[in-house]
Design a protein around this motif. Structure first.
Motif, short mmCIF file in Angstrom:
data_model
loop_
_atom_site.label_atom_id
_atom_site.label_comp_id
_atom_site.label_asym_id
_atom_site.label_seq_id
_atom_site.Cartn_x
_atom_site.Cartn_y
_atom_site.Cartn_z
N VAL A 136 -10.31 16.22 0.26
CA VAL A 136 -10.16 16.89 -1.03
C VAL A 136 -10.26 18.40 -0.81
N HIS A 171 -5.93 9.28 -3.35
CA HIS A 171 -4.56 9.58 -2.98
C HIS A 171 -4.42 10.14 -1.56
N LEU A 178 -0.11 13.94 -9.48
CA LEU A 178 -1.20 14.77 -10.00
C LEU A 178 -0.92 16.25 -9.76
N THR A 194 -5.37 21.42 -10.71
CA THR A 194 -6.32 21.12 -11.78
C THR A 194 -7.06 19.79 -11.60
N ALA A 195 -6.61 18.93 -10.69
CA ALA A 195 -7.22 17.61 -10.50
C ALA A 195 -8.63 17.76 -9.91
N ASP A 196 -9.54 16.91 -10.37
CA ASP A 196 -10.91 16.95 -9.83
C ASP A 196 -11.00 16.09 -8.57
N ASP A 197 -12.13 16.20 -7.89
CA ASP A 197 -12.34 15.50 -6.62
C ASP A 197 -12.13 14.00 -6.75
N ALA A 198 -12.70 13.40 -7.79
CA ALA A 198 -12.62 11.95 -7.96
C ALA A 198 -11.18 11.49 -8.19
N SER A 199 -10.38 12.32 -8.83
CA SER A 199 -8.97 11.97 -9.06
C SER A 199 -8.15 12.08 -7.78
N LEU A 200 -8.46 13.06 -6.93
CA LEU A 200 -7.69 13.28 -5.71
C LEU A 200 -8.03 12.29 -4.59
N GLU A 201 -9.29 11.93 -4.47
CA GLU A 201 -9.77 11.13 -3.33
C GLU A 201 -8.94 9.88 -3.04
N GLN A 255 -7.55 21.25 -1.93
CA GLN A 255 -7.90 22.35 -2.82
C GLN A 255 -7.64 23.71 -2.17
#
Length: 195
Positions: free
Chosen positions: A45, A91, A78, A82-89, A49
């Motif tokens: 992540v 993927h 995504l 703007t995506a947060d860590d939990a949303s990216l992980e 970022q």
């Protein structure tokens, strides 16, 4: 037609040193394209970022093909800015590939690299040297630095970073040797299939 031939001319564990030597070789090009190609595999992540801060408009995609419930290809959708860590992980890993104006973000790109394989490609034209029977060919000539890799076509992960010079599709070992000498090095292996 066909691909260039790429000769490895510098190898190091220091990404900044590899980038510096690649830039020294770029200065020898008689012409250099206005755009450079960037590629990075993003494994964490934090990697995503950091790279999103450098390339906020770039297209990020899955590093490996993924399929949806009906077997269709899944696309990464995504917004990495703007995506947060939990949303990216879920993927990860992701890839980013982007052409950018030369001189715009390359140093920041190198500073943002994580542990994935990455590359910067500078296409150009080596100067003609008729006395040595060497002529530049814009389709093939250029410089490439591969981070965490030793293959011009990007392959397995390694701890080191490799700088390549690209020459004609039949290879030009004397030119590659001369270019390597310019940076105090030598050709470090056989020619490889290039771009």
């Amino acid at each position: 037609m066909g691909n260039s031939r790429a000769y490895p001319v510098f190898r190091t564990a220091d990404a900044s040193a590899a980038y510096t030597q690649a830039k020294r070789l770029c200065a020898l090009l008689a012409e250099c394209d206005d755009e450079v190609g960037l590629f990075a595999e993003l494994r964490t992540v934090a990697d995503v970022q950091q790279m999103a801060a450098v390339l906020p408009e770039a297209n990020f995609d899955y590093a490996h093909t993924r399929t949806g419930p009906a077997g269709e290809n899944a696309w990464f959708a995504l917004d990495v800015t703007t995506a947060d860590d939990a949303s990216l992980e879920p993927h990860l890993p992701l890839n980013v590939m982007e052409d950018v104006p030369r001189g715009s973000v390359e140093e920041r790109f190198v500073a943002a690299l994580g542990q994935g394989v990455a590359a910067i490609d500078w296409h150009g034209l080596w100067p003609d040297e008729p006395e040595a029977d060497q002529y530049g060919v814009a389709q093939y000539d250029g410089v490439q630095v591969v981070f965490h890799g030793d293959k011009a076509q990007l392959g397995r992960w390694t701890e080191h970073h490799t700088v390549f010079v690209h020459v004609t599709n039949w290879g030009d070992l004397p030119r590659a040797q001369k270019l390597a000498t310019h940076i105090g090095s030598e050709v470090l292996g056989e020619k490889q299939l290039g771009w």
